[in-house]
Design a protein around this motif. Structure first.
Motif, mmCIF file in Angstrom:
data_model
loop_
_atom_site.group_PDB
_atom_site.id
_atom_site.type_symbol
_atom_site.label_atom_id
_atom_site.label_comp_id
_atom_site.label_asym_id
_atom_site.label_seq_id
_atom_site.Cartn_x
_atom_site.Cartn_y
_atom_site.Cartn_z
ATOM 1 N N UNK A 91 0.872 -1.168 0.000
ATOM 2 C CA UNK A 91 0.000 0.000 0.000
ATOM 3 C C UNK A 91 0.915 1.225 0.000
ATOM 4 N N UNK A 92 0.940 1.939 -1.122
ATOM 5 C CA UNK A 92 1.810 3.105 -1.276
ATOM 6 C C UNK A 92 0.959 4.362 -1.397
ATOM 7 N N UNK A 93 1.307 5.387 -0.619
ATOM 8 C CA UNK A 93 0.641 6.690 -0.724
ATOM 9 C C UNK A 93 1.555 7.652 -1.470
ATOM 10 N N UNK A 94 0.953 8.514 -2.277
ATOM 11 C CA UNK A 94 1.684 9.549 -3.014
ATOM 12 C C UNK A 94 1.215 10.901 -2.489
ATOM 13 N N UNK A 95 2.176 11.697 -2.016
ATOM 14 C CA UNK A 95 1.846 12.997 -1.424
ATOM 15 C C UNK A 95 2.691 14.096 -2.037
ATOM 16 N N UNK A 96 2.230 15.319 -1.841
ATOM 17 C CA UNK A 96 2.974 16.485 -2.300
ATOM 18 C C UNK A 96 2.070 17.693 -2.241
ATOM 19 N N UNK A 97 2.649 18.886 -2.294
ATOM 20 C CA UNK A 97 1.828 20.099 -2.297
ATOM 21 C C UNK A 97 0.936 20.163 -3.531
ATOM 22 N N UNK A 148 -3.768 14.117 0.159
ATOM 23 C CA UNK A 148 -3.153 15.322 0.703
ATOM 24 C C UNK A 148 -3.121 15.263 2.222
ATOM 25 N N UNK A 149 -3.653 14.169 2.790
ATOM 26 C CA UNK A 149 -3.878 14.057 4.229
ATOM 27 C C UNK A 149 -2.805 13.190 4.893
ATOM 28 N N UNK A 150 -1.993 13.751 5.792
ATOM 29 C CA UNK A 150 -0.970 12.946 6.475
ATOM 30 C C UNK A 150 -1.552 11.777 7.260
ATOM 31 N N UNK A 151 -2.738 11.944 7.833
ATOM 32 C CA UNK A 151 -3.367 10.849 8.573
ATOM 33 C C UNK A 151 -3.707 9.703 7.619
ATOM 34 N N UNK A 152 -4.208 10.045 6.439
ATOM 35 C CA UNK A 152 -4.500 9.017 5.442
ATOM 36 C C UNK A 152 -3.217 8.319 4.991
ATOM 37 N N UNK A 153 -2.184 9.094 4.745
ATOM 38 C CA UNK A 153 -0.908 8.524 4.284
ATOM 39 C C UNK A 153 -0.310 7.572 5.310
ATOM 40 N N UNK A 154 -0.591 7.812 6.586
ATOM 41 C CA UNK A 154 -0.028 6.977 7.639
ATOM 42 C C UNK A 154 -0.586 5.555 7.612
ATOM 43 N N UNK A 155 -1.667 5.316 6.894
ATOM 44 C CA UNK A 155 -2.206 3.968 6.749
ATOM 45 C C UNK A 155 -1.409 3.150 5.744
ATOM 46 N N UNK A 156 -0.579 3.791 4.944
ATOM 47 C CA UNK A 156 0.166 3.103 3.894
ATOM 48 C C UNK A 156 1.422 2.440 4.455
#
Length: 250
Positions: free
Chosen positions: A43-49, A208-216
């Motif tokens: 499970x990979x999250x992609x984040x950025x501004x 865009x949500x750090x909480x969501x990304x933390x599930x990855x």
């Protein structure tokens, strides 16, 4: 920045990916030489501004958009070498999608929405697999309901089950919790994680949500169309701190 993953299967990847919108003075370089690998069964999250290219990366990796230069692969198949028909078949058979807006058919029941892509393809699917997915997303008591009778979180659960129904190599999720309250969002993110662990599928999620990304299992960070970092075993605080580094001082 080039990354490689060894000792594990690759579900999807892009190599030297460039995507330019427009031309001349108005051209926008959304991706600027990105090379990134998405390992299978992860499970990979992609984040950025905003404007970092994260949604463009997802769309190009999934075959929803084409690269200006570079290559995108699903497993061992290079997307750029496919004509429209073969690309459509690949997206149908090997890729699943979860979008922010659910994209359910309002006149169909939950059960019918889950299996709709399979029926459109002339394939009834694997009943045992579908049955397992229904339990994973917790919708057994809602199978005869229509989308209007469901909460936002329940609608997104249907979308998650539909995305996994055809046993795709990889499921791409674009801001899947963007329309949900925090509790429903947590439930959907937990479902995505459980689907990866329980079915061995792969999820790539833009958020865009750090909480969501933390599930990855891992977070990939983009800035200005470039890959700038990867974080294993993320936490919400660690992701938030990393994102703060992208903020432009006022």
């Amino acid at each position: 920045m080039t990354t490689t993953t060894t000792g594990t299967r690759t579900a999807a990847r892009v190599v030297d990916a460039v995507k330019v919108y427009g031309a001349g003075d108005t051209a926008v370089r959304a991706l600027d030489g990105v090379s990134v690998t998405f390992p299978a069964a992860r499970f990979t999250a992609v984040m950025g501004p905003s404007g970092s290219g994260k949604s463009t990366l997802l769309h190009c990796a999934a075959g929803l958009d084409t690269l200006t230069r570079g290559a995108a692969w699903i497993g061992d198949t290079e997307l750029g070498g496919l004509d429209d028909r073969r690309l459509t078949l690949l997206r149908r058979d090997r890729v699943g999608f979860v979008f922010q807006a659910y994209n359910l058919v309002p006149t169909l029941t939950v059960a019918e929405n889950i299996t709709l892509p399979l029926h459109l393809a002339g394939d009834g699917g694997d009943p045992e697999w579908i049955d397992t997915l229904i339990d994973v997303v917790g919708l057994r008591d809602r199978l005869r309901h229509r989308p209007a009778e469901l909460s936002g979180g329940q609608r997104q659960r249907v979308a998650v089950a539909r995305a996994f129904a055809g046993r795709p190599d990889v499921v791409f999720a674009d801001e899947p919790t963007g329309n949900l309250d925090s509790r429903s969002g947590e439930e959907v993110l937990g479902l995505l994680g459980n689907a990866v662990r329980q079915t061995g599928r792969t999820v790539v999620m833009v958020t865009h949500d750090p909480v969501a990304a933390a599930h990855a299992d891992e977070v990939v960070f983009l800035a200005d169309g470039r890959l700038v970092d990867r974080m294993e075993v993320p936490t919400a605080d660690a992701v938030l701190d990393r994102m703060k580094a992208f903020e432009v001082p006022s």
